[in-house]
Design a protein around this motif. Structure first.
Motif, PDB file in Angstrom:
ATOM      1  N   LEU A 216       0.846  -1.187   0.000  1.00 48.68           N
ATOM      2  CA  LEU A 216       0.000   0.000   0.000  1.00 48.68           C
ATOM      3  C   LEU A 216       0.880   1.234   0.000  1.00 48.68           C
ATOM      4  O   LEU A 216       1.905   1.275   0.685  1.00 48.68           O
ATOM      5  CB  LEU A 216      -0.846   0.070   1.279  1.00 48.68           C
ATOM      6  CG  LEU A 216      -2.031  -0.849   1.502  1.00 48.68           C
ATOM      7  CD1 LEU A 216      -2.553  -0.610   2.908  1.00 48.68           C
ATOM      8  CD2 LEU A 216      -3.100  -0.573   0.479  1.00 48.68           C
ATOM      9  N   ALA A 217       0.479   2.246  -0.726  1.00 48.16           N
ATOM     10  CA  ALA A 217       1.077   3.567  -0.568  1.00 48.16           C
ATOM     11  C   ALA A 217       0.199   4.317   0.428  1.00 48.16           C
ATOM     12  O   ALA A 217      -0.984   4.535   0.176  1.00 48.16           O
ATOM     13  CB  ALA A 217       1.138   4.311  -1.893  1.00 48.16           C
ATOM     14  N   VAL A 218       0.776   4.668   1.564  1.00 45.90           N
ATOM     15  CA  VAL A 218       0.023   5.357   2.613  1.00 45.90           C
ATOM     16  C   VAL A 218       0.551   6.788   2.721  1.00 45.90           C
ATOM     17  O   VAL A 218       1.743   7.005   2.953  1.00 45.90           O
ATOM     18  CB  VAL A 218       0.149   4.641   3.965  1.00 45.90           C
ATOM     19  CG1 VAL A 218      -0.601   5.418   5.046  1.00 45.90           C
ATOM     20  CG2 VAL A 218      -0.398   3.218   3.868  1.00 45.90           C
ATOM     21  N   TYR A 219      -0.338   7.754   2.545  1.00 47.33           N
ATOM     22  CA  TYR A 219      -0.009   9.161   2.699  1.00 47.33           C
ATOM     23  C   TYR A 219      -0.567   9.649   4.037  1.00 47.33           C
ATOM     24  O   TYR A 219      -1.748   9.414   4.355  1.00 47.33           O
ATOM     25  CB  TYR A 219      -0.599   9.987   1.556  1.00 47.33           C
ATOM     26  CG  TYR A 219       0.155   9.835   0.263  1.00 47.33           C
ATOM     27  CD1 TYR A 219       1.016  10.828  -0.194  1.00 47.33           C
ATOM     28  CD2 TYR A 219       0.024   8.684  -0.510  1.00 47.33           C
ATOM     29  CE1 TYR A 219       1.718  10.689  -1.387  1.00 47.33           C
ATOM     30  CE2 TYR A 219       0.720   8.526  -1.704  1.00 47.33           C
ATOM     31  CZ  TYR A 219       1.563   9.535  -2.135  1.00 47.33           C
ATOM     32  OH  TYR A 219       2.269   9.378  -3.314  1.00 47.33           O
ATOM     33  N   VAL A 220       0.270  10.327   4.790  1.00 50.89           N
ATOM     34  CA  VAL A 220      -0.148  10.947   6.049  1.00 50.89           C
ATOM     35  C   VAL A 220       0.021  12.447   5.871  1.00 50.89           C
ATOM     36  O   VAL A 220       1.091  12.905   5.464  1.00 50.89           O
ATOM     37  CB  VAL A 220       0.696  10.449   7.230  1.00 50.89           C
ATOM     38  CG1 VAL A 220       0.173  11.036   8.541  1.00 50.89           C
ATOM     39  CG2 VAL A 220       0.718   8.925   7.293  1.00 50.89           C
ATOM     40  N   ALA A 221      -1.018  13.213   6.177  1.00 51.37           N
ATOM     41  CA  ALA A 221      -0.950  14.651   5.905  1.00 51.37           C
ATOM     42  C   ALA A 221      -1.739  15.448   6.927  1.00 51.37           C
ATOM     43  O   ALA A 221      -2.770  14.995   7.447  1.00 51.37           O
ATOM     44  CB  ALA A 221      -1.470  14.950   4.497  1.00 51.37           C
ATOM     45  N   HIS A 222      -1.242  16.641   7.188  1.00 47.64           N
ATOM     46  CA  HIS A 222      -1.952  17.621   8.001  1.00 47.64           C
ATOM     47  C   HIS A 222      -1.891  18.950   7.248  1.00 47.64           C
ATOM     48  O   HIS A 222      -0.868  19.634   7.271  1.00 47.64           O
ATOM     49  CB  HIS A 222      -1.299  17.744   9.391  1.00 47.64           C
ATOM     50  CG  HIS A 222      -2.018  18.675  10.306  1.00 47.64           C
ATOM     51  ND1 HIS A 222      -1.489  19.063  11.520  1.00 47.64           N
ATOM     52  CD2 HIS A 222      -3.227  19.302  10.202  1.00 47.64           C
ATOM     53  CE1 HIS A 222      -2.332  19.893  12.119  1.00 47.64           C
ATOM     54  NE2 HIS A 222      -3.392  20.049  11.338  1.00 47.64           N
ATOM     55  N   LEU A 223      -2.981  19.268   6.555  1.00 47.75           N
ATOM     56  CA  LEU A 223      -3.015  20.494   5.779  1.00 47.75           C
ATOM     57  C   LEU A 223      -3.154  21.708   6.701  1.00 47.75           C
ATOM     58  O   LEU A 223      -3.627  21.591   7.831  1.00 47.75           O
ATOM     59  CB  LEU A 223      -4.172  20.457   4.783  1.00 47.75           C
ATOM     60  CG  LEU A 223      -4.130  19.353   3.720  1.00 47.75           C
ATOM     61  CD1 LEU A 223      -5.217  19.585   2.680  1.00 47.75           C
ATOM     62  CD2 LEU A 223      -2.772  19.249   3.054  1.00 47.75           C
ATOM     63  N   PRO A 224      -2.736  22.889   6.232  1.00 44.77           N
ATOM     64  CA  PRO A 224      -2.807  24.087   7.073  1.00 44.77           C
ATOM     65  C   PRO A 224      -4.218  24.368   7.573  1.00 44.77           C
ATOM     66  O   PRO A 224      -5.212  24.056   6.910  1.00 44.77           O
ATOM     67  CB  PRO A 224      -2.324  25.198   6.136  1.00 44.77           C
ATOM     68  CG  PRO A 224      -1.449  24.503   5.151  1.00 44.77           C
ATOM     69  CD  PRO A 224      -2.081  23.158   4.942  1.00 44.77           C
ATOM     70  N   SER A 225      -4.276  24.978   8.747  1.00 45.84           N
ATOM     71  CA  SER A 225      -5.559  25.315   9.348  1.00 45.84           C
ATOM     72  C   SER A 225      -6.221  26.472   8.605  1.00 45.84           C
ATOM     73  O   SER A 225      -5.563  27.240   7.910  1.00 45.84           O
ATOM     74  CB  SER A 225      -5.366  25.704  10.816  1.00 45.84           C
ATOM     75  OG  SER A 225      -4.815  24.635  11.552  1.00 45.84           O
ATOM     76  N   VAL A 226      -7.523  26.546   8.754  1.00 43.40           N
ATOM     77  CA  VAL A 226      -8.281  27.671   8.214  1.00 43.40           C
ATOM     78  C   VAL A 226      -8.815  28.492   9.384  1.00 43.40           C
ATOM     79  O   VAL A 226      -8.956  28.001  10.496  1.00 43.40           O
ATOM     80  CB  VAL A 226      -9.448  27.187   7.323  1.00 43.40           C
ATOM     81  CG1 VAL A 226      -8.923  26.440   6.119  1.00 43.40           C
ATOM     82  CG2 VAL A 226     -10.403  26.298   8.112  1.00 43.40           C
TER      83      VAL A 226
END
Length: 337
Positions: A216-226
């Motif tokens: 599996l390709a697993v992406y972990v991300a935390h995009l900037p807050s709004v």
């Protein structure tokens, strides 16, 4: 005899017949087109906002994205408008309320049934654990008891990483941490690469997780807050640029089966996340029960944390876990490889 009864009632000797609008059902009153037109107007406006939310412009304070973040809550207007229509005794108003009710059910009715069930090959979890987590030990207990084989954590404070690593080591022998995001797994992790989401520091990476069923390709991300600011409205520009960068990276992924775990600071309805959501499937939408709101933890109002997949992975279950010391709820999803 009738005259006698009326005389007795007038003298206070018996109950008088109700007067005013409650005297009898007045069909003409209910059908009067002059009554309830304001309520009907609000009903039509609500229906239009639901049906045409995608055309509400973002150029003024990102109003379109703000509306789409909380779009399901527009449904609360329906019972309110029904109550007003009954109070006004207006058939016009009550008929108009059918419009937003039908549109809302068309958009969100499918989420109201439980679509989960059936066994899967593995379970994943994502959780923004919050840098200011008030109960790290409780969060670790929640993660260890979740039944997930793959765990993604966001907003990891540098000082808390050793605590999580030690607390999860017995259950999850493999892990990778980059910047403020991390991945723990019962399956081997390899080929870890940072993903540049254009914010100047690391809040996303990609790793290959080798499950018994395949890679599996697993992406972990935390995009900037709004933020919602009085002078500029819904400020989401940095989040939107990061969403485009993350979407580009996922689109270029060489492995067929891909999972994205993380805090995207946006819902599946938000057009600004289209670079991601247009190519991936929501576990909650496919196999969940209800809306799966994850934030804020005390009274969840939006699902800004997401578990998404592509490449033929089939979700069989999706859940929101109980509150812990974070301001977000943890999410899990079970998949068939």
């Amino acid at each position: 005899m009738v005259q006698a009864d009326e005389a007795v009632a007038a003298a206070g000797g018996g109950p008088a017949e109700p007067t005013g609008p409650h005297r009898r059902f007045d069909l003409r009153r209910w059908l009067d087109p002059r009554r309830g037109w304001v309520t009907a107007g609000f009903a039509v406006l609500t229906a239009l906002l639901l049906a045409l939310h995608a055309v509400v412009p973002n150029r003024w304070g990102n109003l379109g994205s703000l509306l789409e973040t909380f779009l399901p809550w527009l449904g609360l207007a329906v019972p309110l408008l029904i109550a007003v229509g009954l109070w006004r005794r207006s058939a016009t108003a009550l008929t108009a309320v059918l419009l937003p009710a039908i549109v809302w059910l068309n958009l969100f009715g499918g989420l109201l049934s439980d679509k989960g069930g059936g066994r899967g090959d593995f379970t994943v979890l994502t959780h923004n654990v919050a840098a200011a987590n008030s109960d790290t030990a409780g969060t670790i207990k929640l993660l260890n008891g979740s039944g997930a084989e793959i765990v993604a954590l966001e907003e990891l404070a540098a000082s808390a990483v050793p605590t999580y690593t030690e607390g999860l080591a017995a259950k999850y022998p493999y892990h990778a941490v980059r910047g403020t995001v991390g991945l723990w797994s019962t399956f081997p992790i390899g080929d870890v690469r940072e993903v540049d989401i254009r914010i100047g520091w690391t809040r996303a990476f990609r790793a290959q997780v080798t499950t018994p069923s395949g890679p599996l390709a697993v992406y972990v991300a935390h995009l900037p807050s709004v933020r919602i600011k009085s002078e500029s409205g819904f400020t989401a520009g940095r989040r939107d640029h990061s969403a485009q960068a993350l979407g580009d990276a996922i689109e270029a992924e060489q492995l067929k089966k891909v999972i994205l775990l993380g805090d995207l600071n946006g819902t599946m309805n938000d057009r600004s996340l289209a670079p991601i959501t247009s190519q991936m499937r929501s576990a909650q939408g496919a196999a969940g029960d209800g809306f799966g709101f994850s934030w804020p933890s005390a009274f969840p109002m939006a699902r800004i944390d997401q578990i998404l997949s592509k490449g033929g992975l089939r979700p069989t279950d999706s859940k929101v876990l109980p509150a812990d010391g974070s301001d977000h709820r943890a999410l899990t999803a079970t998949y068939v490889y």
